[in-house]
Design an enzyme around this catalytic site. Structure first.
Site, short mmCIF file in Angstrom:
data_model
loop_
_atom_site.label_atom_id
_atom_site.label_comp_id
_atom_site.label_asym_id
_atom_site.label_seq_id
_atom_site.Cartn_x
_atom_site.Cartn_y
_atom_site.Cartn_z
N ASP A 33 0.84 -1.19 0.00
CA ASP A 33 0.00 0.00 0.00
C ASP A 33 0.88 1.25 0.00
OD1 ASP A 33 -3.20 0.55 0.99
OD2 ASP A 33 -1.79 2.22 1.13
N GLU A 99 -12.25 3.33 -1.13
CA GLU A 99 -11.69 4.43 -1.92
C GLU A 99 -11.46 4.00 -3.38
OE1 GLU A 99 -7.27 6.38 -1.93
OE2 GLU A 99 -8.09 5.88 0.03
N VAL A 100 -10.95 2.80 -3.56
CA VAL A 100 -10.62 2.32 -4.91
C VAL A 100 -11.62 1.23 -5.32
CG1 VAL A 100 -8.85 1.25 -6.36
CG2 VAL A 100 -8.17 2.80 -4.50
N HIS A 104 -10.34 -5.44 -3.29
CA HIS A 104 -9.02 -5.68 -2.71
C HIS A 104 -9.15 -6.05 -1.24
CE1 HIS A 104 -9.99 -1.38 -2.37
NE2 HIS A 104 -9.33 -1.38 -1.22
N HIS A 106 -6.91 -5.78 2.26
CA HIS A 106 -5.76 -5.23 2.96
C HIS A 106 -5.22 -6.32 3.89
CE1 HIS A 106 -6.79 -0.87 2.18
NE2 HIS A 106 -7.99 -1.40 2.03
P1 5GP Z 1 -9.82 1.32 0.31
O1 5GP Z 1 -10.13 2.51 1.14
O2 5GP Z 1 -10.41 1.43 -1.08
O3 5GP Z 1 -10.16 0.03 0.99
O4 5GP Z 1 -8.24 1.27 0.17
C1 5GP Z 1 -7.53 1.78 -0.90
C2 5GP Z 1 -6.07 1.71 -0.55
O5 5GP Z 1 -5.32 1.93 -1.72
C3 5GP Z 1 -5.62 2.77 0.46
O6 5GP Z 1 -5.06 2.11 1.60
C4 5GP Z 1 -4.58 3.59 -0.30
O7 5GP Z 1 -3.49 3.97 0.50
C5 5GP Z 1 -4.17 2.63 -1.41
N1 5GP Z 1 -3.74 3.33 -2.62
C6 5GP Z 1 -4.37 4.35 -3.24
N2 5GP Z 1 -3.70 4.71 -4.34
C7 5GP Z 1 -2.62 3.88 -4.41
C8 5GP Z 1 -1.54 3.79 -5.35
O8 5GP Z 1 -1.43 4.52 -6.32
N3 5GP Z 1 -0.62 2.82 -5.11
C9 5GP Z 1 -0.70 1.97 -4.04
N4 5GP Z 1 0.25 1.07 -3.89
N5 5GP Z 1 -1.71 2.05 -3.14
C10 5GP Z 1 -2.65 2.99 -3.34
#
Ligand code: 5GP
Length: 121
Positions: A33, A99-100, A104, A106
């Site tokens: 991450d 967010e993405v 996924h 973690h």
């Molecule tokens: P979510 O909130 O969607 O569960 O987590 C998205 C995760 O993607 C976050 O922990 C954030 O730090 C990570 N992330 C966002 N953009 C990038 C990126 O460009 N590269 C990497 N390696 N992680 C990312």
């Protein structure tokens, strides 16, 4: 809502933006991450276009499911997380704080991680 091909993890999978790769097999890709929340913070994604856990577990093929599970086990071993343990989290949608929009998981570890969710949140 349909899958957004421009999301950041789709771009990582296509090699359009860099990442610190940890592991890859036919069905899954694993990388660090960019904003780690613990000493170890890996992101495990399927290579297929699934937006969240619901879609993935409902629609993925047996081969995709197996490849994803194998990647998780492999990365727990590679990162040395088995002995002291770890936390796996997946966020879905607004209430999950996703967010993405590419499914996924973690994988966090390397220190005691405390309570799962803050009581006041
Ligand atoms: P979510 O909130 O969607 O569960 O987590 C998205 C995760 O993607 C976050 O922990 C954030 O730090 C990570 N992330 C966002 N953009 C990038 C990126 O460009 N590269 C990497 N390696 N992680 C990312």
């Amino acid at each position: 809502m349909s899958y957004d091909e421009g999301n950041i993890f789709a771009r990582i999978l296509r090699g359009e933006i860099p990442c610190k790769k940890i592991f890859e097999n036919e069905e899954a890709f694993v990388f660090h991450d960019i904003r780690p929340q613990a000493p170890i913070h890996a992101i495990i994604i399927p290579k297929g276009a699934y937006q969240n856990a619901y879609e993935f577990y409902k629609e993925a093929t047996p081969q995709e499911l197996q490849g994803f599970a194998e990647a998780i086990v492999k990365v727990i071993d590679l990162l040395g997380l088995k002995e002291y343990g770890y936390r796996m989290i997946t966020n879905h949608g607004l209430h999950g704080g996703q967010e993405v929009p590419h499914f996924h998981v973690h994988l966090l570890g390397g220190r005691p991680l405390g309570r799962m969710v803050a009581a006041s949140d």
